[in-house]
Design an enzyme around this catalytic site. Structure first.
Site, PDB file in Angstrom:
ATOM      1  N   GLU A  88      -0.734  -5.650  -5.109  1.00  0.00           N
ATOM      2  CA  GLU A  88       0.206  -5.885  -4.000  1.00  0.00           C
ATOM      3  C   GLU A  88       0.784  -7.299  -3.983  1.00  0.00           C
ATOM      4  OE1 GLU A  88      -0.313  -3.220  -0.396  1.00  0.00           O
ATOM      5  OE2 GLU A  88      -2.241  -4.221  -0.561  1.00  0.00           O
ATOM      6  N   HIS A 107      -2.370 -11.392   3.205  1.00  0.00           N
ATOM      7  CA  HIS A 107      -2.332  -9.949   3.443  1.00  0.00           C
ATOM      8  C   HIS A 107      -3.751  -9.486   3.738  1.00  0.00           C
ATOM      9  CE1 HIS A 107      -1.598  -5.736   3.251  1.00  0.00           C
ATOM     10  NE2 HIS A 107      -2.347  -5.573   2.177  1.00  0.00           N
ATOM     11  N   HIS A 109      -6.405  -6.236   5.705  1.00  0.00           N
ATOM     12  CA  HIS A 109      -6.580  -4.882   6.238  1.00  0.00           C
ATOM     13  C   HIS A 109      -7.476  -4.936   7.482  1.00  0.00           C
ATOM     14  CE1 HIS A 109      -6.193  -3.637   1.689  1.00  0.00           C
ATOM     15  NE2 HIS A 109      -5.040  -4.008   2.203  1.00  0.00           N
ATOM     16  N   HIS A 189      -2.255   0.522   7.327  1.00  0.00           N
ATOM     17  CA  HIS A 189      -2.615  -0.343   6.208  1.00  0.00           C
ATOM     18  C   HIS A 189      -3.184  -1.687   6.676  1.00  0.00           C
ATOM     19  CE1 HIS A 189      -1.084  -2.036   2.054  1.00  0.00           C
ATOM     20  NE2 HIS A 189      -2.226  -2.569   2.423  1.00  0.00           N
TER      21      HIS A 189
HETATM   22 ZN    ZN Z   1      -3.166  -3.925   1.245  1.00  0.00          ZN
END
Ligand code: ZN
Length: 272
Positions: A88, A107, A109, A189
């Site tokens: 990603e 980023h 989760h 996500h």
């Molecule tokens: Zn992710």
């Protein structure tokens, strides 16, 4: 470039490496990331390049050998023989591409935040430590950007998905190159966080998670008490603006504490 400049740049770059590794450990220590999730930084002297770790759990990276330079243009490693990277990383490349003032991206989760990506309940600033969230946080939906060739695993695997996510942050009216929002949620996500530096980015990610937990508690209390009639009091637009200004001057304090926490924990090593 003189030898002195070169030496000075080397010292600065080494500090970036050190902060990138420690920042990853801090995010793990505070459960913002687990085996998944990542932190990156724009290269201090090559604005067309960003740095992030190889494909590894953030808690276990420990040296500059774990870090890889990527071209912002296409998220490819500068060194074609570099260790395998995260699937990603286009989240990061496309955010740097769209917003010149952004120098660090996270980023995550975060399990405290994910409910706000699927429930239709808007995540918003609940307390003074999270004014940067504003009066609503945008939600990006993979399905809205998906093209026929994209796997439906919700991962941001290419530049067109990354570009669509990056656009979700919007553009600030007040200053060229700045996003309107600094946090965007990703349906089913997680979230992505932007900042002008690693320390601010880590602080925003941690306090976004804390704010989500507070908001969930407040919503649960409201749901459990049928006598409660007044609406939940979120921060107002003016409070959002003033608390955001204040927190910008205070990033060093939590960073110093969080650094000591991970340095005192035997799980983490940082040789940068
Ligand atoms: Zn992710």
């Amino acid at each position: 470039m003189s030898t002195t400049q070169s030496s000075s740049e080397s010292v600065i770059l080494q500090q970036y490496y050190r902060d990138l590794i420690s920042g990853s450990h801090i995010l793990h220590y505070h459960n913002v990331v687990d085996a998944f999730g990542h932190l990156s930084v724009r290269h201090p002297f090559k604005p067309e390049i960003f740095i992030m770790s190889r494909n590894a759990a953030p808690g276990v990276i420990s040296s500059p050998n774990d870090l890889v330079e990527y071209n912002i243009e296409d998220a490819r490693a500068v060194d074609p023989n570099a260790a395998a990277g995260f699937a990603e990383r286009c989240i990061h490349s496309e955010c740097y591409k769209r917003y010149p003032d952004v120098h660090s991206v996270i980023h995550s989760h975060s399990e405290a935040v994910v409910p706000y990506t699927i429930s239709g309940v808007s995540l918003r600033a609940c307390y003074h430590m999270a004014g940067f969230l504003g009066t609503s946080v945008p939600v990006w939906d993979f399905a809205d950007a998906q093209q026929p060739d994209d796997i439906s695993d919700l991962l941001v695997r290419n530049t067109h998905l990354g570009s669509s996510l990056a656009a979700t942050f919007g553009t600030s009216d007040s200053k060229d190159g700045s996003p309107q929002h600094v946090v965007a949620l990703m349906r089913g996500h997680g979230l992505t966080v932007l900042a002008a530096g690693i320390q601010d980015c880590v602080m925003r990610a941690i306090y976004t998670q804390k704010n989500a937990a507070i908001q969930t508690t407040a919503l649960s209390m409201r749901a459990a008490d049928s006598s409660a009639t007044a609406p939940i009091k979120y921060l107002s637009q003016k409070e959002v603006a003033d608390t955001t200004s204040w927190i910008k001057t205070s990033a060093h304090r939590p960073w110093g504490l969080w650094l000591r926490e991970v340095e005192a924990c035997g799980l983490y090593a940082n040789s940068a």
